[in-house]
Scaffold this motif. Structure first.
Motif, PDB file in Angstrom:
ATOM      1  N   ARG A  54      38.526  33.227  39.737  1.00 15.87           N
ATOM      2  CA  ARG A  54      39.912  32.857  40.037  1.00 15.87           C
ATOM      3  C   ARG A  54      40.667  34.025  40.664  1.00 15.87           C
ATOM      4  N   THR A  55      40.417  35.243  40.165  1.00 15.46           N
ATOM      5  CA  THR A  55      41.067  36.430  40.721  1.00 15.46           C
ATOM      6  C   THR A  55      40.635  36.648  42.163  1.00 15.46           C
ATOM      7  N   ALA A  58      37.340  33.838  35.119  1.00 12.93           N
ATOM      8  CA  ALA A  58      38.546  34.605  35.444  1.00 12.93           C
ATOM      9  C   ALA A  58      38.326  35.466  36.680  1.00 12.93           C
ATOM     10  N   MET A  59      37.151  36.065  36.794  1.00  9.46           N
ATOM     11  CA  MET A  59      36.854  36.876  37.978  1.00  9.46           C
ATOM     12  C   MET A  59      36.872  36.021  39.242  1.00  9.46           C
ATOM     13  N   GLY A  93      42.252  34.025  44.456  1.00 10.36           N
ATOM     14  CA  GLY A  93      43.703  34.076  44.605  1.00 10.36           C
ATOM     15  C   GLY A  93      44.274  32.673  44.631  1.00 10.36           C
ATOM     16  N   TYR A 139      31.597  37.005  45.317  1.00 11.17           N
ATOM     17  CA  TYR A 139      31.947  35.688  44.802  1.00 11.17           C
ATOM     18  C   TYR A 139      30.688  34.861  44.555  1.00 11.17           C
TER      19      TYR A 139
END
Length: 189
Positions: free
Chosen positions: A134-135, A131-132, A138, A155
């Motif tokens: 993907r956040t 989830a991190m 963007g 990342y």
């Protein structure tokens, strides 16, 4: 690596209070460096004393005042010196591995249970790290983000954390299965 370098690296993103830094460690930095909140507060005080960070008081009306910290030029220079130094080899230090090492001499039931608990914890961390990522990406796909993303260091360390947790989960599940199969084979004798 010393805790000071992990703290300095985390503060490169801006000003943080001790509480915010602890949260940043829980979410982002924890995939490569673990520290308790009290360790972070002590390290911030030491870094400030050494001139590597500077703090400022923020007056709040409805809450106690807080201090925000940011990296100084001396702190950036220390991070650059650290980045230039050859890395020390990494190693595993895990009490669960000691238990697995002795599994054929002790009862394996608790070890199997602990392996399965670790696998479940790793699975939860995998979901969080995914989830991190993907956040951070963007709307960009991973290849595009890796090429043009603005904050690539966070990342890349998140990718390493993801790979670690996936490998750890897979190993725990495999070893739990091996130990269970050995229990069944012994019971059939």
């Amino acid at each position: 690596m010393a805790l000071k370098h992990a703290v300095l690296a985390a503060l490169l993103d801006g000003e943080y209070s001790g509480y915010q830094l602890a949260k940043a460690f829980d979410v982002g930095v924890a995939n490569f460096w673990h520290a308790l909140p009290q360790q972070l507060y002590a390290e911030l005080a030491k870094l400030e004393q050494d001139g590597l960070v500077e703090g400022r008081q923020v007056v709040q009306e409805s809450r106690p005042n807080k201090r925000l910290f940011r990296v100084t030029d001396a702190g950036r220079a220390e991070l650059e010196r650290f980045a230039d130094a050859p890395p020390k080899p990494s190693f595993i230090r895990d009490d669960l591995l000691v238990k697995v090492q002795s599994a054929d001499r002790i009862g394996t039931g608790p070890v199997i249970e602990q392996l399965e608990e670790r696998a479940a914890a790793a699975t939860a961390k995998i979901e969080l790290l995914g989830a991190m990522l993907r956040t951070m990406r963007g709307t960009a796909d991973e290849a595009e983000y890796l090429l043009r993303g603005e904050r690539i260091g966070a990342y890349l360390t998140c990718l390493r954390g993801l790979a670690f947790e996936q490998g750890h989960r897979d190993w725990c599940l495999r070893i739990a299965a091996v130990l269970k199969e050995r229990q069944r084979a012994r019971a059939e004798r």
